[in-house]
Design an enzyme around this catalytic site. Structure first.
Site, PDB file in Angstrom:
ATOM      1  N   CYS A   2       0.908  -1.326   0.106  1.00 25.37           N
ATOM      2  CA  CYS A   2      -0.177   0.094   0.125  1.00 25.37           C
ATOM      3  C   CYS A   2       0.870   1.165  -0.088  1.00 25.37           C
ATOM      4  O   CYS A   2       2.246   1.174   0.377  1.00 25.37           O
ATOM      5  CB  CYS A   2      -0.721   0.195   1.286  1.00 25.37           C
ATOM      6  SG  CYS A   2      -1.964  -1.553   1.383  1.00 25.37           S
ATOM      7  N   ARG A  27       1.628   1.590  -5.847  1.00 24.28           N
ATOM      8  CA  ARG A  27       1.791   0.544  -4.901  1.00 24.28           C
ATOM      9  C   ARG A  27       0.439  -0.094  -4.573  1.00 24.28           C
ATOM     10  O   ARG A  27       0.149  -1.196  -3.722  1.00 24.28           O
ATOM     11  CB  ARG A  27       2.507   1.247  -3.568  1.00 24.28           C
ATOM     12  CG  ARG A  27       3.938   1.480  -3.689  1.00 24.28           C
ATOM     13  CD  ARG A  27       4.506   2.566  -2.371  1.00 24.28           C
ATOM     14  NE  ARG A  27       4.338   1.507  -1.213  1.00 24.28           N
ATOM     15  CZ  ARG A  27       5.608   0.580  -1.066  1.00 24.28           C
ATOM     16  NH1 ARG A  27       6.526   0.713  -1.982  1.00 24.28           N
ATOM     17  NH2 ARG A  27       5.078  -0.297  -0.210  1.00 24.28           N
ATOM     18  N   TRP A  75      -3.749  -1.475  -1.225  1.00 23.34           N
ATOM     19  CA  TRP A  75      -3.770  -2.932  -2.086  1.00 23.34           C
ATOM     20  C   TRP A  75      -4.403  -3.865  -1.151  1.00 23.34           C
ATOM     21  O   TRP A  75      -3.485  -4.101  -0.132  1.00 23.34           O
ATOM     22  CB  TRP A  75      -2.395  -3.235  -2.578  1.00 23.34           C
ATOM     23  CG  TRP A  75      -2.390  -4.432  -3.308  1.00 23.34           C
ATOM     24  CD1 TRP A  75      -1.891  -5.565  -3.005  1.00 23.34           C
ATOM     25  CD2 TRP A  75      -2.436  -4.578  -4.636  1.00 23.34           C
ATOM     26  NE1 TRP A  75      -2.072  -6.806  -3.911  1.00 23.34           N
ATOM     27  CE2 TRP A  75      -2.542  -6.100  -5.102  1.00 23.34           C
ATOM     28  CE3 TRP A  75      -2.953  -3.573  -5.694  1.00 23.34           C
ATOM     29  CZ2 TRP A  75      -2.604  -6.575  -6.150  1.00 23.34           C
ATOM     30  CZ3 TRP A  75      -3.107  -4.209  -6.957  1.00 23.34           C
ATOM     31  CH2 TRP A  75      -3.097  -5.824  -7.226  1.00 23.34           C
ATOM     32  N   ASN A 101       0.317  -0.920   6.175  1.00 19.61           N
ATOM     33  CA  ASN A 101       0.785  -1.492   5.041  1.00 19.61           C
ATOM     34  C   ASN A 101       1.357  -2.806   5.618  1.00 19.61           C
ATOM     35  O   ASN A 101       2.134  -2.662   6.543  1.00 19.61           O
ATOM     36  CB  ASN A 101       1.770  -0.860   4.187  1.00 19.61           C
ATOM     37  CG  ASN A 101       2.362  -1.599   3.165  1.00 19.61           C
ATOM     38  OD1 ASN A 101       1.717  -2.463   2.700  1.00 19.61           O
ATOM     39  ND2 ASN A 101       3.752  -1.600   2.675  1.00 19.61           N
ATOM     40  N   GLY A 102       0.951  -3.837   5.023  1.00 14.39           N
ATOM     41  CA  GLY A 102       1.468  -5.087   5.509  1.00 14.39           C
ATOM     42  C   GLY A 102       0.494  -6.033   5.812  1.00 14.39           C
ATOM     43  O   GLY A 102      -0.859  -5.815   5.403  1.00 14.39           O
ATOM     44  N   GLU A 476       7.845 -21.390 -19.114  1.00 12.80           N
ATOM     45  CA  GLU A 476       7.665 -20.203 -18.591  1.00 12.80           C
ATOM     46  C   GLU A 476       8.952 -19.445 -18.976  1.00 12.80           C
ATOM     47  O   GLU A 476       8.942 -17.992 -19.458  1.00 12.80           O
ATOM     48  CB  GLU A 476       7.763 -20.253 -17.011  1.00 12.80           C
ATOM     49  CG  GLU A 476       7.709 -18.624 -16.433  1.00 12.80           C
ATOM     50  CD  GLU A 476       6.434 -17.728 -16.740  1.00 12.80           C
ATOM     51  OE1 GLU A 476       5.480 -18.248 -17.504  1.00 12.80           O
ATOM     52  OE2 GLU A 476       6.618 -16.433 -16.531  1.00 12.80           O
ATOM     53  N   LYS A 480       8.590 -15.725 -21.132  1.00 12.31           N
ATOM     54  CA  LYS A 480       9.169 -14.534 -20.839  1.00 12.31           C
ATOM     55  C   LYS A 480      10.077 -14.007 -21.934  1.00 12.31           C
ATOM     56  O   LYS A 480       9.843 -12.760 -22.121  1.00 12.31           O
ATOM     57  CB  LYS A 480       9.926 -14.589 -19.416  1.00 12.31           C
ATOM     58  CG  LYS A 480       9.202 -14.886 -18.232  1.00 12.31           C
ATOM     59  CD  LYS A 480       8.892 -13.441 -17.784  1.00 12.31           C
ATOM     60  CE  LYS A 480       7.407 -13.299 -17.445  1.00 12.31           C
ATOM     61  NZ  LYS A 480       6.294 -14.084 -17.550  1.00 12.31           N
ATOM     62  N   GLU A 483       7.668 -12.683 -24.705  1.00 14.37           N
ATOM     63  CA  GLU A 483       7.016 -11.321 -24.661  1.00 14.37           C
ATOM     64  C   GLU A 483       7.954 -10.110 -24.306  1.00 14.37           C
ATOM     65  O   GLU A 483       7.396  -9.234 -24.465  1.00 14.37           O
ATOM     66  CB  GLU A 483       6.113 -11.598 -23.508  1.00 14.37           C
ATOM     67  CG  GLU A 483       6.401 -11.868 -22.264  1.00 14.37           C
ATOM     68  CD  GLU A 483       5.297 -11.996 -21.072  1.00 14.37           C
ATOM     69  OE1 GLU A 483       4.401 -11.471 -21.080  1.00 14.37           O
ATOM     70  OE2 GLU A 483       5.509 -12.855 -20.179  1.00 14.37           O
ATOM     71  N   HIS A 499      12.168 -36.477 -30.662  1.00 15.09           N
ATOM     72  CA  HIS A 499      10.851 -36.674 -31.517  1.00 15.09           C
ATOM     73  C   HIS A 499      10.741 -35.645 -32.485  1.00 15.09           C
ATOM     74  O   HIS A 499       9.534 -35.061 -32.782  1.00 15.09           O
ATOM     75  CB  HIS A 499       9.795 -37.058 -30.434  1.00 15.09           C
ATOM     76  CG  HIS A 499       9.564 -37.977 -29.717  1.00 15.09           C
ATOM     77  ND1 HIS A 499      10.053 -39.429 -30.091  1.00 15.09           N
ATOM     78  CD2 HIS A 499      10.125 -38.103 -28.199  1.00 15.09           C
ATOM     79  CE1 HIS A 499      10.142 -40.199 -29.125  1.00 15.09           C
ATOM     80  NE2 HIS A 499      10.365 -39.391 -27.984  1.00 15.09           N
ATOM     81  N   LYS A 596      -1.542  -5.699 -19.423  1.00 17.97           N
ATOM     82  CA  LYS A 596      -1.229  -6.429 -18.044  1.00 17.97           C
ATOM     83  C   LYS A 596      -2.387  -7.214 -17.920  1.00 17.97           C
ATOM     84  O   LYS A 596      -2.331  -8.576 -17.330  1.00 17.97           O
ATOM     85  CB  LYS A 596      -1.128  -5.224 -16.785  1.00 17.97           C
ATOM     86  CG  LYS A 596      -0.671  -5.998 -15.852  1.00 17.97           C
ATOM     87  CD  LYS A 596       0.473  -6.819 -15.591  1.00 17.97           C
ATOM     88  CE  LYS A 596       0.705  -7.550 -14.463  1.00 17.97           C
ATOM     89  NZ  LYS A 596       1.753  -8.536 -14.393  1.00 17.97           N
TER      90      LYS A 596
END
Ligand code: AGP
Length: 601
Positions: A2, A27, A75, A101-102, A476, A480, A483, A499, A596
């Protein structure tokens, strides 16, 4: 994560607080609020709104002229993004305001005790327990807010940055921090507290670093820092060298790099309060099939989850591309548990797959990083990851926490069905708790890899090989690179090379190989795969827990339980993709053609 701001000084507080929140909105942006003192000893002025900061700004009318104040942009972790759950939170007299925050791990037991003492709660948040606790402590310390803060910090478990303001002493703001950022901005006749320097960098470039479990009291006249015993500390003062935009990225050149380095904390935050078990009300024994549905990186996390959940729960697990799932009219019934994985909670492909399964009678247990988003809202149960806002389009810390969620779910189902051995559960829990430090270790060794990556920037293609959980990790790594570097890349199961794909190997083709643990039978097989590609001229970069001599380049990672290895082995792959994007002059945080959150099918 946050955004937190406090101001006390010679100017009107509204501007520096709101300006600070604007700079911290990255944030957290699901709600925002501000508290300002009116008259000494009278209830505070407070305004808070769900949604973006602009909603709060538009609601701010007839704000009192005051020279101190605190503000928060949220957040959400506990309690959805609503006006009531927005910070600041007040005590029952309305004279004490607190922002946080937390994650307060013991907030439920605190709330139970505080309600017994007659405190009335108005939100679902963990934070509200703290403001009532602080209100009682302040009374027992004769109004000394800093002493009260020291007192309650000894009772709190979890991670927190706290700021508090009381109308009896309105020019004083008290802060505290544990495993969550808080920094002091030192001005001329004015002082600031914030989550990071970007909040006040346009007012002052002089900052004080606060240590773990330190309490700070700011007034227009000065700053006093103590430890929890009340011993006065001398914080380190420094000159901020960043500009405002760099400050928003915490000094990192890109949000993606910042988020790669935030992975240890994101993992630790996702584990808080969950190593002993999940607070989920589902009865897993009624399910005979589990289907994970997701897209992109979240899909790759699901592929890793398949190994762990199937092994530990004994229930068959399918992993489906959300965009394909419902179009093949799969067999679904009330014995099916569907697990959508989504960082944003708004991916239309995943949302539509989930709705299709729900209509067919499936139970939905979603894994999501965005509190209050559509997918968790329509789920029967949700496991929130606590990666904080992920700004870069390329997902890194969210992926790491999705893996953690997979492991926690696998253990939870296995324990509930009594099919997983206690010794294994204890071993995995111990290994999970060690992951943040092990990711830190990997991050400390990636610099040479960045240099090596730059030598590969003109490659036509890079291949990624893996076996077992290393196979989804290879997928993955390839995603990455595609993109971010706009370079052809492909991930293969090592055993699949012969194969067909081995025909792709030419002299100089870079191949990144994720080595299974040394004691795994698959290590020998992967070593053979590496020999096969080297024999045809490939340049091999091995990611390995052990000294593997047959590669051209070796990136060592710490030893970990085989199912957990992707949390460590993906980090070098993220760094390769990041560095390749830079070497190719691409926009790292907002790569071309991408968004996003893909909210269209
Ligand atoms: C990952 O780097 C990409 N940004 C993309 O594949 C992403 O993982 C996918 O669109 C799913 O998004 P979600 O997790 O928000 O549902």
């Amino acid at each position: 994560m946050c955004g937190i701001v406090g101001y006390t000084g010679k100017s009107s507080a509204l501007n520096p607080v709101i300006d600070g929140l604007r700079r911290l909105e990255y944030r957290g942006y699901d709600s925002a609020g501000i508290a300002l003192p009116t008259q000494i000893g009278k209830p505070l002025f407070i305004e808070k709104r769900a949604g973006k900061l602009i909603n709060l700004e538009e609601a701010l009318k007839n704000t009192p002229e005051t020279k101190s104040g605190i503000g928060h942009t949220r957040w959400a972790t506990h309690g959805g993004p609503t006006d009531a759950n927005a910070h600041p939170h007040l005590d029952n007299e309305g004279k004490l305001a607190l922002i946080h925050n937390g994650i307060i791990e013991n907030y439920i037991e605190l709330r139970t005790e505080l309600e017994k003492r007659g405190h009335k709660f108005k939100s679902e948040t963990d934070t509200e327990s703290v403001v009532h606790l602080l209100s009682d402590a302040r009374k027992s310390h004769n109004g000394d807010l800093a002493a009260a803060m020291r007192d309650i910090c000894k009772q709190l478990r979890g991670s927190f940055t706290l700021l508090a303001l009381h109308s009896d002493n309105p020019t004083i703001i008290v802060g505290a921090r544990r495993n969550s950022p808080l920094v002091v901005g030192v001005g001329d006749g004015e002082n600031f507290l914030a989550s990071d320097v970007s909040a006040f960098i346009s007012h002052t470039k002089v900052a004080l670093e606060l240590g773990q479990d330190q309490i700070v009291e700011i007034s227009p006249q000065g700053v006093v820092v103590t430890d929890l015993t009340g011993k006065v500390m001398t914080p380190k003062q420094y000159e901020i060298s960043w500009d405002a935009s760099a400050a928003e990225r915490g000094g990192y050149p890109h949000f993606m790099l910042k988020e790669i380095y935030e992975q240890p904390k994101a993992i630790a935050d996702t584990l808080i309060g969950r190593l002993a078990g999940l607070d989920v009300k589902l009865k897993f024994k009624k399910f005979n099939k589990i289907v994970i549905v997701a897209c992109g990186t979240a899909y790759n996390a699901g592929l890793v989850g398949k190994y762990a959940i199937e092994k530990w729960s004994g229930i068959a697990v399918d992993v489906e591309l959300a965009s394909e799932y419902r179009y093949r009219q799969p067999s679904i019934d009330k014995k099916t548990l569907v697990i959508p994985i989504s960082q944003s909670g708004e991916t239309m492909d995943t949302l539509m797959a989930m709705r299709y399964a729900k209509d067919k009678g499936a139970t939905i247990f979603s894994v999501c990083n965005t509190n209050g988003s559509t997918i968790p809202r329509e789920s029967d149960a949700v496991l929130y990851t606590h990666a904080g806002p992920e700004i870069a389009v390329a997902s890194t810390k969210a992926f790491a926490t999705q893996l953690i969620a997979m492991y926690l779910i696998g253990l939870e189902i296995g324990k509930q069905l009594k099919v997983v051995k206690k010794e294994l559960v204890e071993e995995i829990i111990q290994e999970l708790s060690e992951l943040p430090a092990k990711v830190e270790q990997v991050l400390e060794t990636v610099e040479p890899l960045r240099e090596l990556t730059r030598t590969l920037k003109d490659s036509q293609s890079i291949l990624f090989l893996g076996r077992h959980v290393g196979y989804p990790t290879a997928l993955e790594g390839a995603l990455k690179l595609k993109e971010l570097a706009y370079m052809h890349a492909e991930g293969f199961a090592g055993g699949e090379l012969k194969h067909g794909p081995i025909a792709l190997i030419d002299v100089g083709t870079p191949v990144v190989a994720i080595m299974p643990p040394e004691n795994s039978i698959l290590a020998e097989k992967m070593a053979s795969n590496i020999q096969e590609v080297k024999a045809r001229g490939a340049v091999v970069i091995a990611i390995s827990e052990f000294e593997f001599k047959s590669a051209d380049h070796l990136i060592r990672i710490p030893q970990v339980h085989e199912f957990l290895q992707p949390v460590l082995s993906v980090v070098p792959l993220q760094v390769i993709a990041y560095e390749m994007a830079i070497a190719r002059g691409n926009d790292v945080d907002q790569p071309r053609n991408l968004a996003k959150s893909v909210t269209v099918e």
